[in-house]
Motif scaffolding. Sequence first.
Motif, PDB file in Angstrom:
ATOM      1  N   THR A  62      -6.637   4.564  -6.264  1.00  0.00           N
ATOM      2  CA  THR A  62      -7.428   5.287  -5.315  1.00  0.00           C
ATOM      3  C   THR A  62      -8.068   6.130  -5.358  1.00  0.00           C
ATOM      4  OG1 THR A  62      -8.739   2.918  -4.574  1.00  0.00           O
ATOM      5  CG2 THR A  62      -9.538   6.104  -4.339  1.00  0.00           C
TER       6      THR A  62
ATOM      7  N   THR B 230      -3.790   4.999  -2.826  1.00  0.00           N
ATOM      8  CA  THR B 230      -4.770   5.783  -1.921  1.00  0.00           C
ATOM      9  C   THR B 230      -4.549   7.569  -2.191  1.00  0.00           C
ATOM     10  OG1 THR B 230      -5.954   3.983  -0.920  1.00  0.00           O
ATOM     11  CG2 THR B 230      -6.541   6.578  -0.879  1.00  0.00           C
TER      12      THR B 230
ATOM     13  N   GLU C 113       0.777  -1.246  -0.051  1.00  0.00           N
ATOM     14  CA  GLU C 113       0.094  -0.002   0.544  1.00  0.00           C
ATOM     15  C   GLU C 113       0.783   1.047   0.336  1.00  0.00           C
ATOM     16  OE1 GLU C 113      -4.048   1.358   2.444  1.00  0.00           O
ATOM     17  OE2 GLU C 113      -2.599   0.952   3.606  1.00  0.00           O
TER      18      GLU C 113
ATOM     19  N   VAL D  90     -10.913   8.822   4.772  1.00  0.00           N
ATOM     20  CA  VAL D  90     -11.261   8.308   3.452  1.00  0.00           C
ATOM     21  C   VAL D  90     -12.565   7.132   4.101  1.00  0.00           C
ATOM     22  CG1 VAL D  90     -10.777   5.983   2.403  1.00  0.00           C
ATOM     23  CG2 VAL D  90      -8.845   7.149   2.521  1.00  0.00           C
TER      24      VAL D  90
ATOM     25  N   ARG E 277      -1.777  -1.472  -4.149  1.00  0.00           N
ATOM     26  CA  ARG E 277      -2.763  -0.402  -3.506  1.00  0.00           C
ATOM     27  C   ARG E 277      -2.764   1.274  -3.139  1.00  0.00           C
ATOM     28  NH1 ARG E 277      -4.783  -0.967   0.458  1.00  0.00           N
ATOM     29  NH2 ARG E 277      -3.550  -2.572   1.319  1.00  0.00           N
TER      30      ARG E 277
END
Length: 250
Positions: free
Chosen positions: A191, A161, A122, A246, A159
């Motif tokens: 995202t 963000t 992440e 989030v 991932r």
Amino acid sequence: MSASPMDEDDGATSTSAAEPVIFEDDGEFRHVDGWNSFQFDPPLTHTDALKLSSSAQELGYRMLFRRADYSIEQIQQQLVERGPGSFLNMVWLQEDISPKAPAPTVEQRMAARMRKLAPSDELIITDPYLFTGSRKHDSQEYADSVVRMMTPALTPGLRITALVSSSGNNPIVRAAVLDGLRAQVQNLDITVVETDDFHDRFWIADGERGLIIGASLNKIGGKIFFVDELSRSDIKAVLDEVDAIVGTCA
């Protein structure tokens, strides 16, 4: 920092390089090779140190850091790799100032920092102007630059963000950057969350390693900025805020 030998016949004792050199006060002025030492009280400011260095040069002296085994290139490298916070616990920087080597480009330095960040699962990014409309006119050029800086940190299935400003989230720039990143590595899960709660630029990998960057990526190369490592407590504080934002936007 290693200890350095001194000539005990001259009244000096061996001491750690992290501490000022102490002589017995017998009224003599001493000049012992590399151990000629003065100490200012209160400590010199950066501006005043530069003024003193300039005055010393006019008199034919060189004002040097006193640790010959710690070159200016090593200081620069540590600043690049670990940031200015790595120097905060140092009492003394002791070294001769040697000629500067050709500096890598800012993009290469940022790419090296991203490689060291090394996210495996992440990556959290808070950069309000990551997709700024000010780069709409050269969106592909900007996207290519972002990709070059971020690619060393990308792994398949990572991932990402990204928390960006709602007013600065330009769709053309955003599409160019995201398309460029996805073209580099398969199965990136990206995202984008719009929020105006972050001003500072934090990059946090796997909830464990983090950087604070003094400029948005769209300003890299155009302004002087710093990059520093985040402490564990700072990482936790940032992630707590990210989770709250989030979670609200989910």
